[in-house]
Design a protein around this motif. Structure first.
Motif, PDB file in Angstrom:
ATOM      1  N   LYS A   1       0.837  -1.205   0.000  1.00  0.00           N
ATOM      2  CA  LYS A   1       0.000   0.000   0.000  1.00  0.00           C
ATOM      3  C   LYS A   1       0.872   1.256   0.000  1.00  0.00           C
ATOM      4  O   LYS A   1       0.540   2.266  -0.644  1.00  0.00           O
ATOM      5  N   SER A   2       1.999   1.178   0.698  1.00  0.00           N
ATOM      6  CA  SER A   2       2.908   2.338   0.719  1.00  0.00           C
ATOM      7  C   SER A   2       3.542   2.555  -0.656  1.00  0.00           C
ATOM      8  O   SER A   2       3.802   3.700  -1.056  1.00  0.00           O
ATOM      9  N   VAL A   3       3.811   1.470  -1.418  1.00  0.00           N
ATOM     10  CA  VAL A   3       4.337   1.600  -2.781  1.00  0.00           C
ATOM     11  C   VAL A   3       3.296   2.276  -3.669  1.00  0.00           C
ATOM     12  O   VAL A   3       3.604   3.179  -4.469  1.00  0.00           O
ATOM     13  N   LEU A   4       2.030   1.843  -3.528  1.00  0.00           N
ATOM     14  CA  LEU A   4       0.956   2.446  -4.316  1.00  0.00           C
ATOM     15  C   LEU A   4       0.794   3.927  -3.972  1.00  0.00           C
ATOM     16  O   LEU A   4       0.578   4.773  -4.854  1.00  0.00           O
ATOM     17  N   ALA A   5       0.866   4.242  -2.678  1.00  0.00           N
ATOM     18  CA  ALA A   5       0.753   5.637  -2.243  1.00  0.00           C
ATOM     19  C   ALA A   5       1.910   6.460  -2.811  1.00  0.00           C
ATOM     20  O   ALA A   5       1.727   7.631  -3.227  1.00  0.00           O
ATOM     21  N   PHE A   6       3.099   5.864  -2.873  1.00  0.00           N
ATOM     22  CA  PHE A   6       4.282   6.545  -3.415  1.00  0.00           C
ATOM     23  C   PHE A   6       4.071   6.877  -4.895  1.00  0.00           C
ATOM     24  O   PHE A   6       4.330   7.996  -5.343  1.00  0.00           O
ATOM     25  N   ASP A   7       3.576   5.866  -5.646  1.00  0.00           N
ATOM     26  CA  ASP A   7       3.363   6.077  -7.080  1.00  0.00           C
ATOM     27  C   ASP A   7       2.181   7.002  -7.351  1.00  0.00           C
ATOM     28  O   ASP A   7       2.164   7.753  -8.331  1.00  0.00           O
ATOM     29  N   LYS A   8       1.157   6.929  -6.477  1.00  0.00           N
ATOM     30  CA  LYS A   8      -0.005   7.805  -6.651  1.00  0.00           C
ATOM     31  C   LYS A   8       0.410   9.269  -6.495  1.00  0.00           C
ATOM     32  O   LYS A   8       0.008  10.137  -7.291  1.00  0.00           O
ATOM     33  N   ALA A   9       1.232   9.533  -5.482  1.00  0.00           N
ATOM     34  CA  ALA A   9       1.723  10.906  -5.271  1.00  0.00           C
ATOM     35  C   ALA A   9       2.570  11.354  -6.449  1.00  0.00           C
ATOM     36  O   ALA A   9       2.511  12.514  -6.889  1.00  0.00           O
TER      37      ALA A   9
ATOM     38  N   LEU B   1      10.719   3.312   2.249  1.00  0.00           N
ATOM     39  CA  LEU B   1      10.212   4.234   1.232  1.00  0.00           C
ATOM     40  C   LEU B   1      10.327   5.699   1.655  1.00  0.00           C
ATOM     41  O   LEU B   1      10.210   6.600   0.824  1.00  0.00           O
ATOM     42  N   ASN B   2      10.529   5.904   2.946  1.00  0.00           N
ATOM     43  CA  ASN B   2      10.735   7.275   3.410  1.00  0.00           C
ATOM     44  C   ASN B   2      12.010   7.889   2.808  1.00  0.00           C
ATOM     45  O   ASN B   2      12.168   9.109   2.731  1.00  0.00           O
ATOM     46  N   LYS B   3      12.930   7.005   2.339  1.00  0.00           N
ATOM     47  CA  LYS B   3      14.151   7.483   1.679  1.00  0.00           C
ATOM     48  C   LYS B   3      13.896   7.898   0.236  1.00  0.00           C
ATOM     49  O   LYS B   3      14.755   8.511  -0.404  1.00  0.00           O
ATOM     50  N   GLY B   4      12.732   7.481  -0.295  1.00  0.00           N
ATOM     51  CA  GLY B   4      12.431   7.757  -1.695  1.00  0.00           C
ATOM     52  C   GLY B   4      13.148   6.789  -2.614  1.00  0.00           C
ATOM     53  O   GLY B   4      13.726   5.782  -2.174  1.00  0.00           O
ATOM     54  N   LEU B   5      13.104   7.062  -3.912  1.00  0.00           N
ATOM     55  CA  LEU B   5      13.781   6.212  -4.893  1.00  0.00           C
ATOM     56  C   LEU B   5      15.288   6.451  -4.799  1.00  0.00           C
ATOM     57  O   LEU B   5      15.754   7.593  -4.851  1.00  0.00           O
ATOM     58  N   LEU B   6      16.059   5.348  -4.637  1.00  0.00           N
ATOM     59  CA  LEU B   6      17.523   5.468  -4.512  1.00  0.00           C
ATOM     60  C   LEU B   6      18.152   5.272  -5.890  1.00  0.00           C
ATOM     61  O   LEU B   6      18.193   4.153  -6.415  1.00  0.00           O
ATOM     62  N   THR B   7      18.630   6.337  -6.461  1.00  0.00           N
ATOM     63  CA  THR B   7      19.114   6.310  -7.842  1.00  0.00           C
ATOM     64  C   THR B   7      20.620   6.080  -7.891  1.00  0.00           C
ATOM     65  O   THR B   7      21.377   6.607  -7.074  1.00  0.00           O
ATOM     66  N   LEU B   8      21.032   5.247  -8.847  1.00  0.00           N
ATOM     67  CA  LEU B   8      22.463   5.000  -9.077  1.00  0.00           C
ATOM     68  C   LEU B   8      23.105   6.284  -9.615  1.00  0.00           C
ATOM     69  O   LEU B   8      22.601   6.895 -10.569  1.00  0.00           O
ATOM     70  N   LYS B   9      24.205   6.687  -9.014  1.00  0.00           N
ATOM     71  CA  LYS B   9      24.930   7.875  -9.465  1.00  0.00           C
ATOM     72  C   LYS B   9      26.369   7.482  -9.806  1.00  0.00           C
ATOM     73  O   LYS B   9      27.053   6.846  -8.996  1.00  0.00           O
ATOM     74  N   VAL B  10      26.769   7.835 -11.008  1.00  0.00           N
ATOM     75  CA  VAL B  10      28.140   7.587 -11.446  1.00  0.00           C
ATOM     76  C   VAL B  10      28.822   8.940 -11.594  1.00  0.00           C
ATOM     77  O   VAL B  10      28.345   9.809 -12.350  1.00  0.00           O
ATOM     78  N   ASP B  11      29.917   9.115 -10.889  1.00  0.00           N
ATOM     79  CA  ASP B  11      30.608  10.419 -10.853  1.00  0.00           C
ATOM     80  C   ASP B  11      29.625  11.523 -10.480  1.00  0.00           C
ATOM     81  O   ASP B  11      29.567  12.586 -11.120  1.00  0.00           O
ATOM     82  N   ARG B  12      28.789  11.235  -9.492  1.00  0.00           N
ATOM     83  CA  ARG B  12      27.811  12.164  -8.922  1.00  0.00           C
ATOM     84  C   ARG B  12      26.653  12.511  -9.860  1.00  0.00           C
ATOM     85  O   ARG B  12      25.848  13.385  -9.574  1.00  0.00           O
ATOM     86  N   SER B  13      26.577  11.824 -10.974  1.00  0.00           N
ATOM     87  CA  SER B  13      25.498  12.087 -11.926  1.00  0.00           C
ATOM     88  C   SER B  13      24.516  10.924 -11.945  1.00  0.00           C
ATOM     89  O   SER B  13      24.920   9.756 -12.071  1.00  0.00           O
ATOM     90  N   ALA B  14      23.205  11.237 -11.862  1.00  0.00           N
ATOM     91  CA  ALA B  14      22.169  10.200 -11.931  1.00  0.00           C
ATOM     92  C   ALA B  14      21.837   9.849 -13.369  1.00  0.00           C
ATOM     93  O   ALA B  14      21.137   8.865 -13.628  1.00  0.00           O
ATOM     94  N   GLN B  15      22.334  10.652 -14.335  1.00  0.00           N
ATOM     95  CA  GLN B  15      22.057  10.409 -15.754  1.00  0.00           C
ATOM     96  C   GLN B  15      23.087   9.425 -16.310  1.00  0.00           C
ATOM     97  O   GLN B  15      24.296   9.664 -16.284  1.00  0.00           O
ATOM     98  N   LEU B  16      22.582   8.285 -16.789  1.00  0.00           N
ATOM     99  CA  LEU B  16      23.475   7.283 -17.379  1.00  0.00           C
ATOM    100  C   LEU B  16      23.901   7.721 -18.772  1.00  0.00           C
ATOM    101  O   LEU B  16      23.132   8.379 -19.502  1.00  0.00           O
ATOM    102  N   SER B  17      25.124   7.298 -19.154  1.00  0.00           N
ATOM    103  CA  SER B  17      25.637   7.631 -20.490  1.00  0.00           C
ATOM    104  C   SER B  17      26.238   6.392 -21.133  1.00  0.00           C
ATOM    105  O   SER B  17      26.525   5.398 -20.462  1.00  0.00           O
ATOM    106  N   MET B  18      26.439   6.434 -22.464  1.00  0.00           N
ATOM    107  CA  MET B  18      27.061   5.306 -23.155  1.00  0.00           C
ATOM    108  C   MET B  18      28.488   5.091 -22.667  1.00  0.00           C
ATOM    109  O   MET B  18      28.983   3.957 -22.641  1.00  0.00           O
TER     110      MET B  18
END
Length: 897
Positions: free
Chosen positions: A738-746, A851-868
């Protein structure tokens, strides 16, 4: 030897052996006396008459000793007769019947007036439970009534047994005292020789006193003078009483063993850790003994040590005689019976409890009735489905090939039929080919058939109706005390026996095991309804007298032995072991005995091996297997396992060794994770390829419990989910989802969320430097777009640290276990980019518990945007990692946790 000295004394008067009656402590001592007498007398003579003291008392009494089973049933009938309105079932009665019989025996053996002691006991009970202000509780009232009825039960039991010419042992003693005058008059031409007795009750003293009035009758006592003269030593406690009581027959008493104990001997006391080590140490002692030098006894203070001793005894080149029997309760056949009874006793409406079923399936005897592969298959099915309770029809289908077994587990309709079924089962087992090589199991089954036949016969005379639980209690009680007799020669070789079986016997070498406090002597067990102070008041034996019995037998056995080995367990073991017996303390501190005593410790030889690192070299065969695994596919989790510990990778993915499946009564952590994953897949399935609206999520929430419950049912039965800890886990899973659904609903309220895929299978063929093709494969929990940004999401139900997703050096992926989740996310990104020809923007973990931490995104060299560039750098390290796995020169090394 004591018996030799007795024979020598008897021979001095050139006796008429035919007119002599010899009374000894036991049948074992009678056999020994016969052997020695045959060696001593060179001319043919008519044999004297031999009796053990119990058999002689039975002869004088004119009654037959009632068999234990029949005695219990007769006593139960008497109990029901005096309690016509307030009866309890036999299964309840059996719990206290042995204590009552023990009290009746002591009252009769010590010739106490029954009315007097029972009235005294009732009065004491009434005073003890009296309260001036309040009415006694139901429990106290019932206990007082029970004590009042003991006298009635005693009278009724004596009356009913007397009518049948039967009696319990104490009853035989009381009747023997009544008949002794008549018996002596009828047998006045005989002389009676009482040999080697010690702890005499009042009835025995009265009988022996009368026998000694006959001409040439005599009593032979056996205990060293030093213990008799030492008034504080309990070894001489009874002997001092005997000499005093029979003082008017001074000329008809003969005492041997004057200062025998202090003659040259060796007493070696050895502390050994655990019972298994005792058995091994005994084995070493036996190897060093010269059996030609004289008789050898191995005395087991704790008779449960017998199986370990039998396995440890080496080839000695001499015969081994086991005086004690092998307990039937230690056989697989008896355990099989118990498992069937446990199955029936613990059955509920929901079925049979899985632990009882697994105990039943795990018994080797079952394979004599059901095919082994069927047993394995059924057990595997229970484990896989987590069946906490196995339905009756399910178990019935498993055993339907064996009609006998099926009938027993289904509970027959009558007591007679039940006993016939059990008897037929064990009779069938005696003919089983699988058991033919195991003589102990065959003998155990044969004994059980005989005992069940005896039980059936006894029940024919019983007027009281018994239920199935009563029959089960009778069967268990009857069989538990049975022993399997061993065939052997009591006249030569090694004699293995209990302490009481050594009465009147002498050995040159004595080895005694388990000489621990609480074992020898047995300790303060109190199995009586007569309190200690009343026993003392009326002269009944208490713990003091019982300890004195063991003390006498211990010191008497040692007094003529030249070599004595006393072994005790040095390790604390619940209530037994750890503390040497008081007898060892006495020997070590006795001023005169101390010079003969040596005290040391023994323990198994332990070789100190330097701990070596476990490693597996890669052989040609192993390399072929690795190439096969690589061609079928390496997953991110398997590669992550290799990074953490190559040896664990080898065990799980090369050898295929997995954690054994067990039935989990409570939802296991990994199962909870699977249920959450499966539930989320089912919930989000309708949204694949669509934009997720808040209203759509709200519509799913109304059906959430049903979806989660259906996923639970893939692992547990409905009954197992809705109770106990599992119900709590169900609520926890519900809360998480239910907490996952609430997270996605928000999220969907403020952004555009589109589900691209769920549990999507990804694969890609990777070329290594040498041209070898390796398949990479994986399954990604969720792929979505958030405001046009492509995200790869991995669900995690465990704890996740954000620091493990912040990557600056790609080499850390392969050297630091902290980055194992970052490694897996990059694997998924690499696979997706190569399969779909689209670079994901982000790879992240959804920490369901956090889930209180939110989505934990992989960061490479401090960037969350992946590159080739990120994926190319990862590819180089990935190729290097797989090449290492396939490298014949790099072994699988265990690097620990």
């Amino acid at each position: 030897m004591f018996l030799k000295e007795v024979i020598s004394d008897l021979n001095t008067d050139a006796p008429d052996w035919e007119k002599i009656v010899l009374i000894l402590p036991s049948n074992r001592s009678i056999r020994e006396f016969k052997k020695l007498l045959a060696q001593e007398i060179k001319t043919p003579v008519f044999s004297p008459k031999f009796y053990s003291i119990e058999d002689f008392v039975a002869k004088v009494s004119g009654l037959s000793l009632c068999e234990p089973l029949e005695l219990q049933l007769r006593l139960f009938e008497s109990y029901c007769k005096i309690n016509p309105t307030q009866q309890e079932p036999y299964s309840g009665f059996a719990g206290w019947a042995s204590s009552v019989l023990s009290d009746f025996n002591e009252i009769d053996r010590y010739l106490l007036p029954p009315e007097k002691i029972f009235n005294y006991l009732t009065a004491v009970s009434s005073i003890k439970n009296w309260t001036p202000d309040a009415k006694p509780t139901l429990l106290i009232s019932e206990y007082t009534r029970f004590i009042k009825n003991l006298g009635k039960l005693y009278s009724e039991a004596n009356r009913s047994l007397s009518e049948l010419g039967l009696g319990y042992q104490g009853m035989l003693y009381r009747h023997a005292v009544k008949n002794i005058d008549t018996f002596v008059q009828k047998h006045s031409e005989f002389s009676f020789k009482v040999i080697g007795l010690n702890a005499l009750n009042k009835a025995e003293k009265t009988i022996i006193d009368k026998l000694l009035t006959l001409p040439n009758s005599k009593a032979y006592w056996d205990l060293d003078t030093m213990f008799i003269e030492d008034k504080q030593h309990s070894a001489g406690y009874f002997m001092r009483q005997n000499l005093s009581f029979f003082s008017h027959h001074r000329s008809k008493q003969k005492q041997f063993s004057e200062n025998e104990f202090l003659k040259n001997k060796t007493i070696k006391i050895t502390g050994v850790p655990k019972n298994s080590s005792q058995a091994k140490y005994v084995s070493e002692l036996l190897r060093a003994i010269d059996f030609e030098q004289g008789p050898v006894a191995l005395v087991l203070s704790d008779e449960t040590l017998l199986p370990a001793i039998l396995h440890a005894i080496p080839e000695l080149g001499v015969k081994v005689n086991i005086t004690m029997g092998y307990p039937i309760k230690r056989t697989h056949s008896y355990a099989f019976l118990r498992s069937i009874l446990e199955l029936r006793q613990t059955k509920k409406e929901t079925g049979y409890y899985y632990k009882e079923v697994q105990s039943f399936l795990g018994n080797p005897v079952l394979s004599c009735l059901v095919e082994e592969e069927d047993i394995v298959s059924f057990d595997k099915e229970i484990r896989q489905k987590n069946d906490v309770y196995i339905a009756r029809n399910k178990l019935q289908r498993f055993i339907q090939s064996q009609e006998i077994l099926s009938t027993i587990i289904n509970e027959p309709q009558s007591v007679t039929k039940e006993l016939e079924s059990f008897s037929a089962l064990f009779s069938f087992l005696t003919k089983s080919k699988q058991l033919q090589s195991n003589e102990i199991e065959i003998e155990s089954c044969t004994l059980m058939v005989s005992a069940l036949s005896q039980l059936s016969s006894s029940l024919n005379h019983l007027t009281q109706k018994l239920g199935f639980k009563d029959i089960e209690a009778l069967m268990d009680g009857l069989l538990r005390e049975k022993t399997i007799a061993f065939r052997g020669d009591p006249n030569e070789g090694l004699q293995i026996m209990g302490l009481l079986e050594t009465r009147s016997l002498d050995f040159d070498t004595v080895i005694m095991t388990s000489v621990n406090e609480g074992v020898l002597p047995t300790g303060k067990s109190y199995n009586s309804f007569i309190p200690f102070d009343i026993k003392s008041e009326f002269g009944l034996p208490t713990i003091k007298e019982k300890d004195a019995v063991y003390t006498y037998h211990f010191y008497r056995l040692l007094q003529r032995a030249e070599k004595v080995h006393l072994i005790y367990n040095t390790e604390p073991d619940v209530l037994k072991g750890g503390e040497p017996s008081r007898f060892i303390r006495q020997l070590a501190t006795h001023q005169q005995i101390q010079p003969f005593v040596q005290h040391n410790f023994a323990s198994p030889k332990i070789t100190s091996n330097k701990a070596s690192v476990r490693k597996i070299e890669k052989t040609e065969l192993l390399l072929e297997q690795l190439k096969l695994i690589a061609s079928k596919g390496l997953s991110p989790s398997s590669l992550s396992k290799y990074i953490r510990n190559p040896f664990e990778f080898y065990k799980q993915y090369v050898l295929g060794i997995e954690t054994p499946e067990n039935v989990d009564e409570d939802v296991a952590y990994n199962v909870m994770g699977s249920i959450i994953h499966d539930s989320l897949e089912k919930i989000y399935e309708p949204f694949v390829g669509k934009i997720v609206a808040p209203q759509a999520i709200e519509s799913v929430e109304t059906n959430l419990e049903t979806i989660i419950f259906s996923e639970f049912e893939n692992y547990y039965s409905k009954n197992a989910i809705l109770k106990g800890k599992n119900l709590i886990v169900f609520q926890v899973v519900y809360k998480y989802i239910k907490s996952v659904l609430a997270f996605d609903k928000a999220l969907s309220k403020r952004s555009t969320l589109k589900i691209i895929g769920l549990e999507q299978k990804l694969s890609f063929t990777l070329k290594l430097g040498d041209g070898t093709s390796v398949l990479l494969k994986g399954k990604l929990d969720r792929i979505d777009e958030l405001d046009g940004q492509l995200r790869l999401i991995d669900y995690k139900t465990g704890s996740v640290e954000n620091s493990g997703l912040n990557l600056s050096q790609f080499d850390d992926l392969y050297t630091n276990k902290k980055y194992d989740k970052a490694f897996q996310l990059l694997c998924y990104a690499f696979l997706y980019a190569n399969k779909e020809s689209r670079l994901p923007d982000q790879a992240a973990i959804l920490p369901i518990k956090q889930l209180n931490k939110g989505l934990l995104t992989l960061k490479v060299d401090r960037s969350a945007q992946l590159s080739m560039d990120h994926l190319e750098r990862f590819k180089l390290g990935l190729i290097k990692l797989i090449e290492e796995i396939l490298n014949p020169d790099i072994p699988f090394i265990d690097v620990g946790d």
